[in-house]
Motif scaffolding. Structure first.
Motif, PDB file in Angstrom:
ATOM      1  N   LYS A  22      30.632  41.855  36.904  1.00 42.78           N
ATOM      2  CA  LYS A  22      29.174  41.875  36.762  1.00 42.78           C
ATOM      3  C   LYS A  22      28.538  43.129  37.349  1.00 42.78           C
ATOM      4  CE  LYS A  22      28.494  36.913  36.656  1.00 42.78           C
ATOM      5  NZ  LYS A  22      27.779  35.775  37.214  1.00 42.78           N
ATOM      6  N   GLU A  23      29.067  43.579  38.459  1.00 40.64           N
ATOM      7  CA  GLU A  23      28.496  44.715  39.196  1.00 40.64           C
ATOM      8  C   GLU A  23      29.599  45.732  39.485  1.00 40.64           C
ATOM      9  OE1 GLU A  23      25.336  45.222  39.961  1.00 40.64           O
ATOM     10  OE2 GLU A  23      24.657  43.282  39.198  1.00 40.64           O
ATOM     11  N   VAL A  24      29.815  46.659  38.571  1.00 45.67           N
ATOM     12  CA  VAL A  24      30.938  47.589  38.705  1.00 45.67           C
ATOM     13  C   VAL A  24      30.779  48.570  39.870  1.00 45.67           C
ATOM     14  CG1 VAL A  24      31.632  47.420  36.298  1.00 45.67           C
ATOM     15  CG2 VAL A  24      29.988  49.178  36.997  1.00 45.67           C
ATOM     16  N   TYR A  25      29.594  48.667  40.431  1.00 43.48           N
ATOM     17  CA  TYR A  25      29.373  49.589  41.546  1.00 43.48           C
ATOM     18  C   TYR A  25      29.240  48.879  42.884  1.00 43.48           C
ATOM     19  CZ  TYR A  25      28.730  52.963  37.872  1.00 43.48           C
ATOM     20  OH  TYR A  25      28.930  53.763  36.783  1.00 43.48           O
ATOM     21  N   LEU A  26      29.680  47.650  42.957  1.00 46.25           N
ATOM     22  CA  LEU A  26      29.601  46.877  44.197  1.00 46.25           C
ATOM     23  C   LEU A  26      30.884  47.121  45.006  1.00 46.25           C
ATOM     24  CD1 LEU A  26      27.764  44.855  45.677  1.00 46.25           C
ATOM     25  CD2 LEU A  26      29.048  43.028  44.562  1.00 46.25           C
ATOM     26  N   HIS A  27      30.829  48.109  45.870  1.00 48.77           N
ATOM     27  CA  HIS A  27      32.030  48.506  46.608  1.00 48.77           C
ATOM     28  C   HIS A  27      32.588  47.373  47.463  1.00 48.77           C
ATOM     29  CE1 HIS A  27      29.083  49.270  49.815  1.00 48.77           C
ATOM     30  NE2 HIS A  27      30.095  49.128  50.643  1.00 48.77           N
ATOM     31  N   GLU A  28      31.716  46.493  47.953  1.00 47.40           N
ATOM     32  CA  GLU A  28      32.177  45.386  48.794  1.00 47.40           C
ATOM     33  C   GLU A  28      33.136  44.462  48.034  1.00 47.40           C
ATOM     34  OE1 GLU A  28      28.970  46.251  48.326  1.00 47.40           O
ATOM     35  OE2 GLU A  28      27.866  46.168  50.228  1.00 47.40           O
ATOM     36  N   ALA A  29      32.902  44.305  46.731  1.00 48.21           N
ATOM     37  CA  ALA A  29      33.776  43.451  45.923  1.00 48.21           C
ATOM     38  C   ALA A  29      35.155  44.084  45.782  1.00 48.21           C
ATOM     39  CB  ALA A  29      33.157  43.189  44.557  1.00 48.21           C
ATOM     40  N   TYR A  30      35.205  45.390  45.551  1.00 50.16           N
ATOM     41  CA  TYR A  30      36.497  46.071  45.467  1.00 50.16           C
ATOM     42  C   TYR A  30      37.225  46.017  46.812  1.00 50.16           C
ATOM     43  CZ  TYR A  30      35.173  47.956  40.924  1.00 50.16           C
ATOM     44  OH  TYR A  30      34.795  48.104  39.613  1.00 50.16           O
ATOM     45  N   PHE A  31      36.475  46.215  47.886  1.00 47.59           N
ATOM     46  CA  PHE A  31      37.068  46.184  49.221  1.00 47.59           C
ATOM     47  C   PHE A  31      37.627  44.795  49.533  1.00 47.59           C
ATOM     48  CE2 PHE A  31      36.526  45.659  53.898  1.00 47.59           C
ATOM     49  CZ  PHE A  31      37.451  46.593  54.305  1.00 47.59           C
ATOM     50  N   GLY A  32      36.847  43.765  49.273  1.00 41.14           N
ATOM     51  CA  GLY A  32      37.311  42.398  49.521  1.00 41.14           C
ATOM     52  C   GLY A  32      38.507  42.036  48.666  1.00 41.14           C
ATOM     53  N   ARG A  33      38.462  42.460  47.408  1.00 40.71           N
ATOM     54  CA  ARG A  33      39.601  42.160  46.533  1.00 40.71           C
ATOM     55  C   ARG A  33      40.838  42.937  46.973  1.00 40.71           C
ATOM     56  NH1 ARG A  33      39.161  42.797  40.059  1.00 40.71           N
ATOM     57  NH2 ARG A  33      39.348  44.999  40.627  1.00 40.71           N
ATOM     58  N   ALA A  34      40.653  44.170  47.450  1.00 39.44           N
ATOM     59  CA  ALA A  34      41.791  44.941  47.970  1.00 39.44           C
ATOM     60  C   ALA A  34      42.438  44.216  49.142  1.00 39.44           C
ATOM     61  CB  ALA A  34      41.333  46.338  48.398  1.00 39.44           C
ATOM     62  N   LEU A  35      41.627  43.690  50.040  1.00 35.39           N
ATOM     63  CA  LEU A  35      42.178  42.939  51.175  1.00 35.39           C
ATOM     64  C   LEU A  35      42.887  41.673  50.704  1.00 35.39           C
ATOM     65  CD1 LEU A  35      39.211  43.302  53.694  1.00 35.39           C
ATOM     66  CD2 LEU A  35      41.400  44.531  53.733  1.00 35.39           C
ATOM     67  N   SER A  36      42.354  41.039  49.683  1.00 40.51           N
ATOM     68  CA  SER A  36      42.990  39.840  49.130  1.00 40.51           C
ATOM     69  C   SER A  36      44.318  40.186  48.472  1.00 40.51           C
ATOM     70  CB  SER A  36      42.065  39.165  48.114  1.00 40.51           C
ATOM     71  OG  SER A  36      40.865  38.765  48.729  1.00 40.51           O
ATOM     72  N   TYR A  37      44.340  41.261  47.686  1.00 38.17           N
ATOM     73  CA  TYR A  37      45.603  41.693  47.076  1.00 38.17           C
ATOM     74  C   TYR A  37      46.632  42.036  48.149  1.00 38.17           C
ATOM     75  CZ  TYR A  37      43.893  42.012  42.245  1.00 38.17           C
ATOM     76  OH  TYR A  37      43.418  41.730  40.983  1.00 38.17           O
ATOM     77  N   ARG A  38      46.188  42.637  49.217  1.00 33.05           N
ATOM     78  CA  ARG A  38      47.115  42.935  50.314  1.00 33.05           C
ATOM     79  C   ARG A  38      47.703  41.644  50.863  1.00 33.05           C
ATOM     80  NH1 ARG A  38      46.823  46.675  55.617  1.00 33.05           N
ATOM     81  NH2 ARG A  38      48.552  45.665  56.662  1.00 33.05           N
ATOM     82  N   GLY A  39      46.870  40.622  51.027  1.00 34.58           N
ATOM     83  CA  GLY A  39      47.348  39.333  51.487  1.00 34.58           C
ATOM     84  C   GLY A  39      48.344  38.697  50.544  1.00 34.58           C
ATOM     85  N   LEU A  40      48.207  38.989  49.259  1.00 33.51           N
ATOM     86  CA  LEU A  40      49.140  38.483  48.249  1.00 33.51           C
ATOM     87  C   LEU A  40      50.354  39.394  48.068  1.00 33.51           C
ATOM     88  CD1 LEU A  40      46.552  37.410  45.520  1.00 33.51           C
ATOM     89  CD2 LEU A  40      47.990  35.882  46.900  1.00 33.51           C
ATOM     90  N   GLU A  41      50.391  40.474  48.830  1.00 28.47           N
ATOM     91  CA  GLU A  41      51.443  41.481  48.759  1.00 28.47           C
ATOM     92  C   GLU A  41      51.490  42.163  47.393  1.00 28.47           C
ATOM     93  OE1 GLU A  41      55.155  39.909  50.253  1.00 28.47           O
ATOM     94  OE2 GLU A  41      54.241  39.384  52.166  1.00 28.47           O
ATOM     95  N   GLU A  42      50.346  42.273  46.751  1.00 30.32           N
ATOM     96  CA  GLU A  42      50.214  43.022  45.502  1.00 30.32           C
ATOM     97  C   GLU A  42      49.628  44.385  45.861  1.00 30.32           C
ATOM     98  OE1 GLU A  42      48.629  40.939  42.079  1.00 30.32           O
ATOM     99  OE2 GLU A  42      49.108  39.013  43.018  1.00 30.32           O
ATOM    100  N   TYR A  43      50.493  45.192  46.455  1.00 28.15           N
ATOM    101  CA  TYR A  43      50.049  46.409  47.115  1.00 28.15           C
ATOM    102  C   TYR A  43      49.484  47.461  46.160  1.00 28.15           C
ATOM    103  CZ  TYR A  43      52.496  44.242  51.005  1.00 28.15           C
ATOM    104  OH  TYR A  43      52.911  43.359  51.971  1.00 28.15           O
ATOM    105  N   ASN A  44      50.060  47.614  44.981  1.00 28.03           N
ATOM    106  CA  ASN A  44      49.528  48.607  44.044  1.00 28.03           C
ATOM    107  C   ASN A  44      48.110  48.259  43.607  1.00 28.03           C
ATOM    108  OD1 ASN A  44      51.783  50.290  44.105  1.00 28.03           O
ATOM    109  ND2 ASN A  44      52.812  49.133  42.501  1.00 28.03           N
ATOM    110  N   LYS A  45      47.846  46.980  43.405  1.00 26.31           N
ATOM    111  CA  LYS A  45      46.494  46.549  43.047  1.00 26.31           C
ATOM    112  C   LYS A  45      45.543  46.765  44.221  1.00 26.31           C
ATOM    113  CE  LYS A  45      47.855  43.109  39.617  1.00 26.31           C
ATOM    114  NZ  LYS A  45      47.838  41.676  39.265  1.00 26.31           N
ATOM    115  N   ALA A  46      46.023  46.524  45.435  1.00 26.50           N
ATOM    116  CA  ALA A  46      45.197  46.749  46.621  1.00 26.50           C
ATOM    117  C   ALA A  46      44.835  48.226  46.745  1.00 26.50           C
ATOM    118  CB  ALA A  46      45.928  46.263  47.874  1.00 26.50           C
TER     119      ALA A  46
END
Length: 106
Positions: A22-46
């Protein structure tokens, strides 16, 4: 964010993805998702999400998150590069300084 903080990374990725769609410029969403991907060990996506967040805004915490992930992966050269850039932009950041020390000790 609550899902991520509770360790429910799969659901938090879904929520953050809806925000990003919905909001492609919402950096907080990318940051939060990066932390979530890290938790899932999906490091390239993070890594991709940390970089996307940095394309939107320069933040001490995004630099730290990306640098810390590079350290975790043993990609010390990339960790030093991103953390040094973060240190130039945020010279008062003790977090980035601590991560730089870790990167150089390896």
């Amino acid at each position: 964010t609550c899902s991520r903080l509770l360790g429910d990374y799969e659901n938090s990725v879904k929520y953050y993805t809806k925000l990003v769609d919905k909001e492609v410029y919402l950096h907080e969403a990318y940051f939060g998702r990066a932390l979530s991907y890290r938790g899932l060990e999906e490091y390239n996506k993070a890594i991709a999400d940390f970089k996307q967040a940095l394309n939107i805004v320069k933040s001490e915490y995004i630099y730290a998150g990306l640098g810390d992930l590079y350290i975790l992966l043993g990609r010390d050269g990339e960790a030093k590069e991103v953390l040094e850039e973060g240190n130039r932009l945020f010279p008062e950041s003790t977090l980035i300084k601590k991560l730089l020390v870790r990167a150089y000790k390896r």
